[in-house]
Design a protein around this motif. Structure first.
Motif, PDB file in Angstrom:
ATOM      1  N   LYS A  82      -5.920  -2.149 -40.423  1.00 20.17           N
ATOM      2  CA  LYS A  82      -6.356  -3.553 -40.490  1.00 20.17           C
ATOM      3  C   LYS A  82      -6.673  -4.085 -39.097  1.00 20.17           C
ATOM      4  N   GLN A  83      -5.806  -3.772 -38.143  1.00 20.35           N
ATOM      5  CA  GLN A  83      -6.029  -4.232 -36.779  1.00 20.35           C
ATOM      6  C   GLN A  83      -7.292  -3.613 -36.183  1.00 20.35           C
ATOM      7  N   GLN A  89     -14.751  -5.645 -36.161  1.00 18.65           N
ATOM      8  CA  GLN A  89     -15.529  -6.794 -36.634  1.00 18.65           C
ATOM      9  C   GLN A  89     -15.781  -7.785 -35.502  1.00 18.65           C
ATOM     10  N   ASN A  90     -14.785  -8.024 -34.667  1.00 14.96           N
ATOM     11  CA  ASN A  90     -14.952  -8.930 -33.538  1.00 14.96           C
ATOM     12  C   ASN A  90     -15.985  -8.396 -32.553  1.00 14.96           C
ATOM     13  N   ARG A  91     -15.983  -7.091 -32.323  1.00 16.93           N
ATOM     14  CA  ARG A  91     -16.975  -6.492 -31.411  1.00 16.93           C
ATOM     15  C   ARG A  91     -18.380  -6.579 -31.993  1.00 16.93           C
ATOM     16  N   LEU A  92     -18.485  -6.403 -33.316  1.00 15.02           N
ATOM     17  CA  LEU A  92     -19.798  -6.486 -33.964  1.00 15.02           C
ATOM     18  C   LEU A  92     -20.363  -7.903 -33.895  1.00 15.02           C
ATOM     19  N   ARG A  93     -19.511  -8.902 -33.947  1.00 18.81           N
ATOM     20  CA  ARG A  93     -19.967 -10.288 -33.880  1.00 18.81           C
ATOM     21  C   ARG A  93     -20.651 -10.589 -32.553  1.00 18.81           C
ATOM     22  N   LEU A  94     -20.279  -9.866 -31.524  1.00 13.54           N
ATOM     23  CA  LEU A  94     -20.920 -10.067 -30.217  1.00 13.54           C
ATOM     24  C   LEU A  94     -22.403  -9.716 -30.268  1.00 13.54           C
TER      25      LEU A  94
END
Length: 96
Positions: A82-83, A89-94
């Motif tokens: 999960k982590q 997901q946070n890296r992809l949002r960039l």
């Protein structure tokens, strides 16, 4: 070692209404770390949440110590995944 951070196993046995042998089995299997403080087996207070999870698994599902170890390892793996997913997901949002 700060002795105030440890809870005696006999006190936990009384509170949770379980046998002291259950603690010894958990310790022998490497599921739970128990230390000796002034000739009394004790559990560190930070281990209480995992111990409560162990008690619920044991009582609600009637799982033996070996099975509890497997379940805890699987839960830990799921949490790690999960982590990793959140980080990815946070890296992809960039890049969006």
């Amino acid at each position: 070692m700060n002795y105030a951070e440890y809870i005696p196993v006999p006190k936990l046995c009384e509170h949770y209404k379980i046998q002291e042998t259950f603690f010894k089995e958990l310790h022998e299997q490497g599921v739970l770390q128990i230390v000796v403080v002034e000739e009394t087996y004790c559990l560190h207070y930070e281990s209480i949440p995992i111990f409560e999870k162990i008690v619920r698994i044991s009582e609600d599902l009637h799982i033996n110590v070996e099975g509890i170890d497997v379940i805890l390892n699987l839960l830990n793996t799921v949490e790690n995944l999960k982590q990793e997913l959140i980080t990815t997901q946070n890296r992809l949002r960039l890049y969006e």
